[in-house]
Write an enzyme that holds these catalytic residues in place. Structure first.
Site, PDB file in Angstrom:
ATOM      1  N   HIS A 173      34.744  63.118  79.815  1.00  9.67           N
ATOM      2  CA  HIS A 173      34.977  63.518  81.233  1.00  9.67           C
ATOM      3  C   HIS A 173      34.020  64.166  81.959  1.00  9.67           C
ATOM      4  O   HIS A 173      33.242  64.633  81.348  1.00  9.67           O
ATOM      5  CB  HIS A 173      36.435  64.655  81.124  1.00  9.67           C
TER       6      HIS A 173
ATOM      7  N   GLU B  98      39.763  66.809  83.453  1.00  9.06           N
ATOM      8  CA  GLU B  98      40.055  67.260  81.954  1.00  9.06           C
ATOM      9  C   GLU B  98      40.344  68.738  81.581  1.00  9.06           C
ATOM     10  O   GLU B  98      41.116  69.329  81.036  1.00  9.06           O
ATOM     11  CB  GLU B  98      39.202  66.731  80.891  1.00  9.06           C
TER      12      GLU B  98
ATOM     13  N   HIS C  19      32.210  76.971  78.559  1.00  7.00           N
ATOM     14  CA  HIS C  19      32.964  77.603  79.331  1.00  7.00           C
ATOM     15  C   HIS C  19      32.515  78.909  79.991  1.00  7.00           C
ATOM     16  O   HIS C  19      33.237  79.810  80.272  1.00  7.00           O
ATOM     17  CB  HIS C  19      34.254  77.753  78.970  1.00  7.00           C
TER      18      HIS C  19
END
Length: 358
Positions: free
Chosen positions: A70, A214, A322
């Site tokens: 992705h 995604e 993240h």
């Protein structure tokens, strides 16, 4: 193990420094198209923006193998411009609020201008004791503007996108610091897979590329599956490592090899696919580790599409994904690339039929 090439390091830097949040993946899409074109027969895409290079087999009615990464990374979108020249923003993808204060972020306008800014935090001198748990809704991005009019003059608007401003850096021989290894890893390994297969004849039609969106719920995978209708899928994605205080269970550790992802919240690895992966790994002496994830990948959508598609995730792990920076291990990338190459060269009609439960 083969040493990493300087060309690979260069592509790692180029890919991880691109600006591409969910729904705004154009920079990565253009990069993939440029790099894949010399090694494929055609480039295809769906109406959402996912892109795939196709390497055709000379065999008629060859089965279709999908290699799916992705393009998008976690980031933010501008939701408000204040009279004081500050910007409010909302997350795109799953992020924690405790890592963003005082971080440098990069904003991209619709005219492709870039501005760096810092996420404002209240100095200790002025805190009242209630500001320690600041939510993202309360954060402000300071790009140096003196007022709202200056923001407008800079070409900044509601809906502009924001990513961490992080330079690629090789920390040691095997460890890299960068943003967006989730999932520029998958984009890179797809490009290098095609390059390694440029003079190989396959028993399958190979579709290599990446989906959009995604990070906001596996949204692009469904469209690309309906476009390609693969017989088997290998998802290439990056997952969180949890090894800072030692290797904890099946949570992923840097330098211990490609991930054999047996379970996550979106997919269970089938018994036959697990056997096939482990046989390939052992035959080719590839370093691996078992992995269980609290998250998911595009495999969660792909494996249940159509009438069911045999699917596995060929993954790597990285620390601190993240957030604004991640740390990963080059050796894990090389092990994942080796496994992917051996699988693609080995897959044929008979193996795919065995992996289906009929």
């Amino acid at each position: 193990m083969t040493q990493i090439r300087q060309e690979t390091i260069t592509k790692m830097k180029e890919l991880t420094e691109l600006h591409a949040v969910p729904g705004f993946e154009g920079e990565v899409r253009d990069y993939l198209k440029e790099k894949m074109t010399p090694f494929v027969d055609e480039i295809i895409g769906d109406n959402m923006g996912s892109i795939y290079g196709v390497k055709k087999s000379k065999k008629k009615n060859a089965p279709k193998v999908l290699i799916a990464a992705h393009m998008d990374e976690i980031g933010f979108m501008v939701t408000e411009m204040t009279n004081e020249g500050m910007l409010k923003f909302t997350p795109l993808g799953g992020v924690s609020s405790d890592v963003w204060l005082s971080q440098t972020l990069q904003l991209k306008t619709k005219k492709n201008d870039y501005y760096n800014g810092v996420v404002g935090s209240i100095p200790k001198h002025f805190r009242t004791g209630n500001e320690s748990g600041v939510s993202i809704d309360d954060m402000l991005l300071d790009v140096g503007a003196e007022n709202k009019k200056q923001l407008q003059d800079m070409g900044i608007n509601i809906g502009d996108t924001i990513v961490p401003r992080t330079d690629f850096e090789q920390l040691t021989e095997n460890r890299i610091l960068a943003k967006a290894w989730d999932n520029r890893y998958g984009c890179l390994v797809g490009i290098e897979l095609l390059e390694s297969l440029k003079n190989k004849e396959l028993d399958v039609d190979l579709y290599v590329g990446a989906n959009v969106q995604e990070e906001v719920g596996l949204r692009g995978a469904s469209a690309s599956v309906n476009l390609i209708k693969p017989d088997i899928a290998l998802v290439v994605d990056c997952s969180p490592a949890n090894d800072m205080k030692g290797h904890v269970g099946l949570s992923g550790a840097l330098g211990e090899g490609v991930l054999v992802r047996i379970l996550d919240r979106t997919m269970i690895l089938s018994e036959r696919m697990k056997e096939y992966l482990l046989n390939t790994i052992e035959e080719n002496e590839i370093q691996y580790q078992y992995f269980q994830s609290p998250g998911g990948t595009d495999g969660g959508e792909i494996h249940k599409a159509l009438t069911g598609i045999p699917t596995a995730v060929i993954g790597v792990c990285a620390r601190y994904i993240h957030t604004s920076k991640a740390v990963y291990d080059i050796r894990d990338y090389l092990n994942a690339k080796s496994l992917l190459e051996h699988l693609v060269l080995d897959i044929d009609f008979e193996k795919i039929e065995y992996l289906k439960y009929k």
